[in-house]
Scaffold this motif. Structure first.
Motif, PDB file in Angstrom:
ATOM      1  N   PRO A  45       0.792  -1.230   0.000  1.00  0.00           N
ATOM      2  CA  PRO A  45       0.000   0.000   0.000  1.00  0.00           C
ATOM      3  C   PRO A  45       0.824   1.280   0.000  1.00  0.00           C
ATOM      4  CG  PRO A  45       0.175  -0.823   2.229  1.00  0.00           C
ATOM      5  CD  PRO A  45       0.925  -1.802   1.350  1.00  0.00           C
ATOM      6  N   THR A  46       2.149   1.177  -0.143  1.00  0.00           N
ATOM      7  CA  THR A  46       2.992   2.360   0.050  1.00  0.00           C
ATOM      8  C   THR A  46       3.019   3.316  -1.131  1.00  0.00           C
ATOM      9  OG1 THR A  46       4.944   1.139  -0.721  1.00  0.00           O
ATOM     10  CG2 THR A  46       4.498   1.133   1.639  1.00  0.00           C
ATOM     11  N   GLY A  47       2.439   2.951  -2.244  1.00  0.00           N
ATOM     12  CA  GLY A  47       2.432   3.858  -3.391  1.00  0.00           C
ATOM     13  C   GLY A  47       2.944   3.194  -4.645  1.00  0.00           C
ATOM     14  N   GLY A  48       2.743   3.874  -5.759  1.00  0.00           N
ATOM     15  CA  GLY A  48       3.130   3.293  -7.030  1.00  0.00           C
ATOM     16  C   GLY A  48       1.955   2.584  -7.679  1.00  0.00           C
ATOM     17  N   ARG A  49       2.115   2.212  -8.932  1.00  0.00           N
ATOM     18  CA  ARG A  49       1.022   1.556  -9.634  1.00  0.00           C
ATOM     19  C   ARG A  49       1.110   0.045  -9.458  1.00  0.00           C
ATOM     20  NH1 ARG A  49      -0.979  -0.628 -14.396  1.00  0.00           N
ATOM     21  NH2 ARG A  49       0.877  -0.576 -15.733  1.00  0.00           N
ATOM     22  N   SER A  50      -0.008  -0.556  -9.118  1.00  0.00           N
ATOM     23  CA  SER A  50      -0.071  -2.001  -8.962  1.00  0.00           C
ATOM     24  C   SER A  50      -0.358  -2.664 -10.300  1.00  0.00           C
ATOM     25  CB  SER A  50      -1.175  -2.374  -7.967  1.00  0.00           C
ATOM     26  OG  SER A  50      -0.978  -1.743  -6.725  1.00  0.00           O
ATOM     27  N   VAL A  51       0.073  -3.902 -10.429  1.00  0.00           N
ATOM     28  CA  VAL A  51      -0.241  -4.639 -11.645  1.00  0.00           C
ATOM     29  C   VAL A  51      -1.751  -4.768 -11.791  1.00  0.00           C
ATOM     30  CG1 VAL A  51       1.899  -5.955 -11.736  1.00  0.00           C
ATOM     31  CG2 VAL A  51      -0.025  -6.839 -10.434  1.00  0.00           C
ATOM     32  N   SER A  52      -2.221  -4.685 -13.003  1.00  0.00           N
ATOM     33  CA  SER A  52      -3.644  -4.829 -13.291  1.00  0.00           C
ATOM     34  C   SER A  52      -3.915  -6.219 -13.849  1.00  0.00           C
ATOM     35  CB  SER A  52      -4.066  -3.781 -14.319  1.00  0.00           C
ATOM     36  OG  SER A  52      -3.424  -4.018 -15.560  1.00  0.00           O
TER      37      SER A  52
END
Length: 241
Positions: A45-52
């Motif tokens: 949850p710390t930031g950045g884009r997660s894989v979709s």
């Protein structure tokens, strides 16, 4: 090496979901790829884009395309192609590559069929994301540290030789040193047990002679000379002077 995909935050499979899928595999039931409930995994949850979903689907399709008709029982070629494909296509951050639950997701959700085609569901280490012997993690690591020529084919290393290089800090943290050691092993002119013993003794000598000295500060030519000097101390009979 080819440019890697831009790093994304990977999904982490929760422990209960891991055990459910491991039990299914041991009973001969391979989980359907890409089928997972949202409550079975988490993401940093710390930031950045997660894989979709699309990212994961494209990862799987790309890896399958790279493997072509090669199957798990063609172990050396399968390992080489899968290692290079994971290096190229897996958008993973170094910190997340060290997490077992990330590799658990890739094993049990994204590539359960590929994993079990290479290793029957008997040895837990091959399906344990925390293990250095993990079916996928070990291959990604190889392709990250070593040049493609050493992953298979005429210049390819054997399993024990990969372990000698990748399980020691002196070499595992430096692609240039690892390549120099791989080159010395391949060019030794030895085969079978003699080459395996040569690689083991070579790594012992390198580890002893380096100590706290950080070799990676040296240029490639200096590193090669150092490794060659260590190799010269190892005889085909497996004894050192």
């Amino acid at each position: 090496m080819e440019e890697r995909a831009k790093a994304l935050l990977q999904r982490r499979l929760k422990g209960e979901a891991v055990e459910t899928r491991w039990t299914a595999l041991r009973e001969g039931n391979v989980p359907q790829p890409l089928v997972v409930r949202s409550d079975e995994y988490s993401v940093d949850p710390t930031g950045g884009r997660s894989v979709s979903e699309i990212d994961i689907q494209q990862l799987r399709e790309g890896v399958l395309a790279d493997l072509g008709e090669v199957t798990g029982d063609q172990s050396r070629e399968f390992d080489k192609r899968l290692a290079l494909s994971l290096r190229k296509r897996l958008p993973i951050l170094p910190a997340e590559a060290g997490r077992g639950d990330v590799w658990d997701y890739l094993t049990f959700v994204v590539f359960p069929d590929l994993t079990v085609s290479r290793f029957p569901a008997k040895n837990r280490d091959r399906f344990n994301g925390k293990s250095r012997r993990h079916a996928l993690r070990r291959l990604w690591r190889r392709a990250t540290v070593l040049s493609p020529e050493y992953l298979g084919g005429p210049s390819g290393l054997a399993e024990d030789e990969f372990a000698q290089i990748l399980e020691r800090q002196t070499t595992s943290l430096s692609p240039r040193i690892s390549d120099a050691v791989a080159s010395a092993i391949v060019s030794s002119g030895l085969a079978g047990g003699e080459r395996r013993e040569f690689a083991r003794r070579l790594m012992k000598i390198i580890t002893y002679r380096t100590g706290m000295y950080w070799l990676d500060d040296e240029d490639s030519e200096t590193l090669s000379r150092f490794v060659d000097a260590c190799a010269a101390e190892v005889t085909p009979s497996g004894t050192s002077s």
